[in-house]
Design a protein around this motif. Structure first.
Motif, PDB file in Angstrom:
ATOM      1  N   PHE B 259       0.813  -1.219   0.000  1.00 54.22           N
ATOM      2  CA  PHE B 259       0.000   0.000   0.000  1.00 54.22           C
ATOM      3  C   PHE B 259       0.849   1.274   0.000  1.00 54.22           C
ATOM      4  O   PHE B 259       0.329   2.347   0.271  1.00 54.22           O
ATOM      5  CB  PHE B 259      -0.944  -0.002   1.211  1.00 54.22           C
ATOM      6  N   SER B 260       2.123   1.164  -0.295  1.00 48.45           N
ATOM      7  CA  SER B 260       3.066   2.295  -0.298  1.00 48.45           C
ATOM      8  C   SER B 260       2.890   3.206   0.909  1.00 48.45           C
ATOM      9  O   SER B 260       2.636   4.398   0.772  1.00 48.45           O
ATOM     10  CB  SER B 260       2.922   3.145  -1.567  1.00 48.45           C
ATOM     11  N   LEU B 261       2.984   2.639   2.090  1.00 48.95           N
ATOM     12  CA  LEU B 261       2.883   3.443   3.308  1.00 48.95           C
ATOM     13  C   LEU B 261       4.281   3.679   3.856  1.00 48.95           C
ATOM     14  O   LEU B 261       5.128   2.791   3.812  1.00 48.95           O
ATOM     15  CB  LEU B 261       2.049   2.704   4.362  1.00 48.95           C
ATOM     16  N   ASN B 262       4.492   4.899   4.379  1.00 46.95           N
ATOM     17  CA  ASN B 262       5.790   5.204   4.953  1.00 46.95           C
ATOM     18  C   ASN B 262       5.818   4.877   6.431  1.00 46.95           C
ATOM     19  O   ASN B 262       5.812   5.763   7.276  1.00 46.95           O
ATOM     20  CB  ASN B 262       6.118   6.682   4.760  1.00 46.95           C
ATOM     21  N   GLY B 263       5.850   3.618   6.747  1.00 40.06           N
ATOM     22  CA  GLY B 263       5.843   3.234   8.156  1.00 40.06           C
ATOM     23  C   GLY B 263       7.116   2.508   8.522  1.00 40.06           C
ATOM     24  O   GLY B 263       8.091   2.473   7.770  1.00 40.06           O
ATOM     25  N   ILE B 264       7.098   1.928   9.681  1.00 40.17           N
ATOM     26  CA  ILE B 264       8.233   1.182  10.188  1.00 40.17           C
ATOM     27  C   ILE B 264       8.534  -0.026   9.307  1.00 40.17           C
ATOM     28  O   ILE B 264       9.663  -0.375   9.044  1.00 40.17           O
ATOM     29  CB  ILE B 264       7.939   0.675  11.620  1.00 40.17           C
ATOM     30  N   GLY B 265       7.461  -0.665   8.851  1.00 35.41           N
ATOM     31  CA  GLY B 265       7.617  -1.870   8.049  1.00 35.41           C
ATOM     32  C   GLY B 265       8.392  -1.592   6.775  1.00 35.41           C
ATOM     33  O   GLY B 265       9.371  -2.292   6.465  1.00 35.41           O
ATOM     34  N   SER B 266       7.995  -0.544   6.046  1.00 34.75           N
ATOM     35  CA  SER B 266       8.709  -0.250   4.805  1.00 34.75           C
ATOM     36  C   SER B 266      10.111   0.265   5.111  1.00 34.75           C
ATOM     37  O   SER B 266      11.047   0.028   4.353  1.00 34.75           O
ATOM     38  CB  SER B 266       7.919   0.745   3.954  1.00 34.75           C
ATOM     39  N   LEU B 267      10.259   0.958   6.254  1.00 40.97           N
ATOM     40  CA  LEU B 267      11.592   1.396   6.668  1.00 40.97           C
ATOM     41  C   LEU B 267      12.514   0.193   6.864  1.00 40.97           C
ATOM     42  O   LEU B 267      13.663   0.181   6.406  1.00 40.97           O
ATOM     43  CB  LEU B 267      11.500   2.198   7.980  1.00 40.97           C
ATOM     44  N   LEU B 268      11.991  -0.823   7.513  1.00 41.37           N
ATOM     45  CA  LEU B 268      12.798  -2.015   7.754  1.00 41.37           C
ATOM     46  C   LEU B 268      13.169  -2.674   6.421  1.00 41.37           C
ATOM     47  O   LEU B 268      14.325  -3.054   6.204  1.00 41.37           O
ATOM     48  CB  LEU B 268      12.043  -3.003   8.651  1.00 41.37           C
ATOM     49  N   ALA B 269      12.190  -2.769   5.527  1.00 39.89           N
ATOM     50  CA  ALA B 269      12.459  -3.381   4.224  1.00 39.89           C
ATOM     51  C   ALA B 269      13.565  -2.617   3.500  1.00 39.89           C
ATOM     52  O   ALA B 269      14.528  -3.222   2.995  1.00 39.89           O
ATOM     53  CB  ALA B 269      11.182  -3.407   3.390  1.00 39.89           C
ATOM     54  N   ASP B 270      13.448  -1.278   3.471  1.00 41.52           N
ATOM     55  CA  ASP B 270      14.474  -0.462   2.807  1.00 41.52           C
ATOM     56  C   ASP B 270      15.831  -0.634   3.473  1.00 41.52           C
ATOM     57  O   ASP B 270      16.864  -0.742   2.806  1.00 41.52           O
ATOM     58  CB  ASP B 270      14.100   1.027   2.852  1.00 41.52           C
ATOM     59  N   SER B 271      15.813  -0.638   4.806  1.00 41.77           N
ATOM     60  CA  SER B 271      17.079  -0.707   5.537  1.00 41.77           C
ATOM     61  C   SER B 271      17.800  -2.023   5.269  1.00 41.77           C
ATOM     62  O   SER B 271      19.026  -2.061   5.180  1.00 41.77           O
ATOM     63  CB  SER B 271      16.840  -0.559   7.033  1.00 41.77           C
ATOM     64  N   ILE B 272      17.024  -3.091   5.144  1.00 35.24           N
ATOM     65  CA  ILE B 272      17.657  -4.379   4.859  1.00 35.24           C
ATOM     66  C   ILE B 272      18.290  -4.320   3.466  1.00 35.24           C
ATOM     67  O   ILE B 272      19.422  -4.736   3.274  1.00 35.24           O
ATOM     68  CB  ILE B 272      16.634  -5.532   4.973  1.00 35.24           C
ATOM     69  N   ASN B 273      17.550  -3.732   2.512  1.00 43.29           N
ATOM     70  CA  ASN B 273      18.099  -3.577   1.160  1.00 43.29           C
ATOM     71  C   ASN B 273      19.410  -2.804   1.169  1.00 43.29           C
ATOM     72  O   ASN B 273      20.335  -3.133   0.442  1.00 43.29           O
ATOM     73  CB  ASN B 273      17.106  -2.813   0.274  1.00 43.29           C
ATOM     74  N   LYS B 274      19.461  -1.748   2.003  1.00 44.41           N
ATOM     75  CA  LYS B 274      20.607  -0.846   1.975  1.00 44.41           C
ATOM     76  C   LYS B 274      21.626  -1.169   3.071  1.00 44.41           C
ATOM     77  O   LYS B 274      22.500  -0.340   3.342  1.00 44.41           O
ATOM     78  CB  LYS B 274      20.126   0.598   2.134  1.00 44.41           C
ATOM     79  N   SER B 275      21.493  -2.318   3.740  1.00 43.60           N
ATOM     80  CA  SER B 275      22.376  -2.699   4.845  1.00 43.60           C
ATOM     81  C   SER B 275      22.551  -1.584   5.873  1.00 43.60           C
ATOM     82  O   SER B 275      23.647  -1.302   6.332  1.00 43.60           O
ATOM     83  CB  SER B 275      23.764  -3.096   4.322  1.00 43.60           C
ATOM     84  N   ASP B 276      21.445  -0.970   6.225  1.00 47.52           N
ATOM     85  CA  ASP B 276      21.505   0.133   7.202  1.00 47.52           C
ATOM     86  C   ASP B 276      21.445  -0.461   8.609  1.00 47.52           C
ATOM     87  O   ASP B 276      20.381  -0.527   9.237  1.00 47.52           O
ATOM     88  CB  ASP B 276      20.326   1.073   6.941  1.00 47.52           C
ATOM     89  N   TYR B 277      22.615  -0.928   9.106  1.00 48.72           N
ATOM     90  CA  TYR B 277      22.631  -1.719  10.346  1.00 48.72           C
ATOM     91  C   TYR B 277      22.032  -1.041  11.567  1.00 48.72           C
ATOM     92  O   TYR B 277      21.275  -1.671  12.304  1.00 48.72           O
ATOM     93  CB  TYR B 277      24.057  -2.204  10.645  1.00 48.72           C
ATOM     94  N   PRO B 278      22.326   0.198  11.841  1.00 51.63           N
ATOM     95  CA  PRO B 278      21.734   0.790  13.052  1.00 51.63           C
ATOM     96  C   PRO B 278      20.211   0.726  13.029  1.00 51.63           C
ATOM     97  O   PRO B 278      19.586   0.436  14.053  1.00 51.63           O
ATOM     98  CB  PRO B 278      22.221   2.239  13.007  1.00 51.63           C
TER      99      PRO B 278
END
Ligand SMILES: Nc1ncnc2c1ncn2[C@@H]1O[C@H](COP(=O)(O)OP(=O)(O)OP(=O)(O)O)[C@@H](O)[C@H]1O
Ligand code: SF4
Ligand SMILES: [Mg+2]
Lengths: 355, 312
Positions: B259-278
């Motif tokens: 649903f293209s929502l800017n929440g924690i869930g999509s943040l986590l998905a993006d962070s995993i893609n970008k190896s954003d460890y913190p």
């Protein structure tokens, strides 16, 4: 001789996954005011189903009940569910077989007794608690104050059955139905619980309908007995008449199978064969396949419950065994007065037409 | 009772400590070099790398890094995101509202629709309502949330456009409409499951012997069902509900993407893609803590409900 409960032509059919079970078939049964009435019979003969019909505890969608169950002249089967709720627990109450599972595990036992007072008499919580405490003492649970707060898992089976009995007598009902109240208990505890029932019955002048497999309990406790077999009542009468002059061969076999104390080593009499499944209705006597006295008519015609006080010759051994009931001469048609009824083609009374 | 709660709380704190070590190590076992993530693969000079290492606390030994991470968290500092170069706490805070509301709406659906329907189903066993509910829940329980989500989007864009199918509103109230479909998609599987569990537990309790005793006392059907049976059925229902609710955060990853929502869930998905460890570290720990808190609450409710636990 006022009848508190009159069951007339009661039939109960249960829909089960294996087919329609005719669990109770044209049962007639009267229970007098102020007595203990035993219902005896082998497993699966419809005792519990009959009892639950009186309380209307059957599932209405899967169980069909026909006939009449008159309590104080009112047909319970014609009452609405709401009206029935005013009878349950207040006028008629019930004690179940397994005390360990009969109480709600998440409420303290005292509250489960107090609930009856709050529900039926609209008592306040405090007033109900006070009555429940007295009741706990009365059924022999001490110290009531501490025990009140405890939960079912903190009690033994015998003590729990006392709590269940307390719930049953709480509203001072006119009739208590006890469905094998001691089967799940140790022998020594059984005697205590039966003693308590007997004592409460006297104090409250309540009628008790007690269901059991065990003629020993009948001997101990009951005033009247009815013998059930395959969904029908085969014989009913006063206890002493039953023990001395039981007419129906099945009743006699049950009585003979009581283990006699002091006769150690003697072979226990058991009835050969097993009770029938209750899927099919039969024309003749349901006991015929197991009966030593079965004759042609037994297979053709259903014996009806009728006044009877003895058996036909040549089974004269009955008369030889005991003295006559109520001092009446042997063979006299005293059955009508004493209310002894039997369903058997082998009875000598009231069967002139067939004689 | 107090002792029981204390014991459970201490157990929970211990678990959190162990899990934090695990999360910290697992993230670092992965072969990606954090500096590459920070610079997004662009080549950087020695001095820049040294400066970045210092800025991101990467210049110390592992145990010290771990201790810094934990002690910073106690001061409300969850580190700095590699991809956004901002503090993790503020990124999460911005994104949190949407996800929290999404979870809240899903939880409302679960608690106020699934559980009552399960109870109704049980007390009217084999009725038309019960059978409809059973079939519906069987269908729902076997459809994954992205599938339900896409189906809902199709339905509500093409057939019956009453709910928005993507984006968010400006405040809580306007968000309710925006999050209606996502929360249904997120809750559907859980609702179905909890309805089944509620029904089967109620059916089991309603056939228990103590129900016969309660009925024989003269209690009305509602009193029997909602006072006596429900309290007993509540224990297993609570367990599963809490497990399902704590799983909502994980489920939001998929639903927020759909649903293209800017929440924690999509943040986590993006962070995993970008190896954003913190960010991964903090979010994973957050999920674990929410999960454990749900469990703690259930454990306490158990004790409140069940004397057999409370009195031991
Ligand atoms: N809920 C039910 N569903 C299906 N069949 C039932 C149900 N209740 C009773 N029956 C059947 O009805 C018949 C009579 O059962 P009932 O429980 O009255 O026997 P009983 O005389 O009380 O025996 P027991 O001494 O073993 O308690 C049995 O064949 C039993 O299988
Ligand atoms: S009617 Fe016949 S079969 Fe039945 S009990 Fe009497 S003698 Fe036996
Ligand atoms: Mg029985």
């Amino acid at each position: 001789m006022s009848q508190l409960l009159e069951i007339k032509n009661l039939s109960v059919d249960i829909m089960s996954t294996r087919g329609l079970i005719h669990a109770v078939r044209q049962v007639n049964l009267d229970i007098e005011q102020g007595i203990i009435h035993g219902i005896v019979g082998e497993s699966g003969c419809g005792k519990s189903v009959t009892a639950k019909s009186v309380m209307r505890l059957h599932h209405p969608r899967t169980v069909r009940i026909r006939g009449e169950i008159k309590f104080n002249g009112v047909d319970l089967l014609s009452l609405s569910e709401r009206e029935m709720q005013r009878i349950r627990g207040r006028e008629i109450s019930m004690i179940f077989q397994d005390p360990m599972s009969a109480l709600n595990p998440l409420f303290c036992v005292g509250d489960q007794i107090a609930e009856v007072f709050m529900h039926h008499f609209k008592d306040s919580r405090a007033a109900a608690k006070k009555k429940a405490l007295e009741l706990l003492e009365q059924v022999g649970i001490h110290p009531a104050q501490t025990r009140y707060q405890q939960y079912p898992f903190e009690f033994s089976g015998g003590m729990l059955q006392r709590v269940v009995i307390a719930i049953a007598v709480a509203a001072k009902p006119k009739l208590i139905i006890a469905d094998e109240p001691t089967t799940a208990l140790d022998v020594t505890i059984q005697a205590q619980v039966l003693e308590l029932l007997k004592q409460l019955q006297k104090e409250l002048n309540v009628s008790i309908m007690i269901i059991t497999h065990n003629f020993g309990i009948v001997a101990e406790l009951c005033d009247h007995v009815s013998v059930m077999y395959a969904g029908t009542v085969l014989e009913t009468g006063r206890k002493r008449d039953m023990f001395r002059h039981a007419v129906n061969p099945y009743s006699r076999a049950l009585i003979e199978s009581i283990p006699k104390t002091g006769h150690a080593g003697q072979r226990l009499t058991t009835i050969p064969g097993t009770p029938p499944e209750l899927f099919d209705l039969v024309d003749g006597c349901p006991f015929a396949p197991r009966c030593d006295f079965a004759s042609d008519i037994c297979w053709r015609e259903k014996p009806l419950l009728a006044p009877c006080a003895g058996m036909q010759a040549p089974q004269g051994r009955l008369e030889a065994e005991g003295e006559s009931p109520s001092g009446l001469p042997e063979g006299a048609h005293s059955a009508v007065e004493i209310g002894h009824l039997a369903a058997c083609h082998n009875c000598c009374c009231g069967k002139e037409a067939q004689g | 009772m107090g002792k029981y709660i204390l014991k459970r709380t201490l157990q929970m704190l211990f678990t959190i400590a162990v899990v934090s070590v695990l999360i910290f190590s697992v993230v670092r076992i992965t072969p990606t070099d954090p500096i590459t993530s920070i610079t997004r693969g662009k080549p950087a000079s020695e001095e820049t790398i040294a400066a970045l290492k210092k800025e991101y606390n990467l210049d110390q030994s592992m145990p010290v890094q771990y201790i810094n991470w934990v002690s910073d968290m106690f001061h409300g500092d969850f580190g700095k995101s590699y991809q956004y170069r901002e503090s993790v706490a503020s990124i999460i805070a911005v994104r949190m509202m949407t996800t929290l509301q999404l979870m809240l709406q899903s939880a409302v659906l679960i608690v106020f629709i699934a559980i009552p329907f399960g109870m109704l189903s049980a007390s009217k066993m084999n009725s038309l309502l019960d059978q409809t509910a059973t079939v519906t829940s069987l269908v729902l329980v076997s459809s994954p949330s992205f599938f339900t989500g896409i189906l809902l989007m199709l339905l509500f864009t093409m057939v019956w456009p009453v709910f928005p199918t993507f984006g968010t509103g400006t405040d809580f109230i306007s968000n309710i409409r925006y999050l209606a479909l996502p929360s249904i998609a997120l809750a559907a599987v859980h609702m179905a499951l909890i309805m089944r569990i509620t029904r089967s537990n109620m059916v089991e309790q309603l056939s228990a012997n103590y129900i016969q005793t309660a009925t024989a006392k003269g209690l009305s059907r509602p009193e029997v069902v909602y006072k006596h049976a429900l309290k007993n059925a509540a224990i297993p229902i609570l367990t599963v509900t809490s497990l399902e609710l704590s799983g909502l955060l994980g489920g939001s990853v998929m639903v927020e993407k759909v649903f293209s929502l800017n929440g924690i869930g999509s943040l986590l998905a993006d962070s995993i893609n970008k190896s954003d460890y913190p960010v991964i570290q903090s979010l994973t720990l957050l999920m674990v803590i929410i999960f454990l808190l749900c469990n703690l609450i259930v454990d306490i409710l158990y004790a409140v409900l069940d004397p057999r636990i409370r009195l031991k």
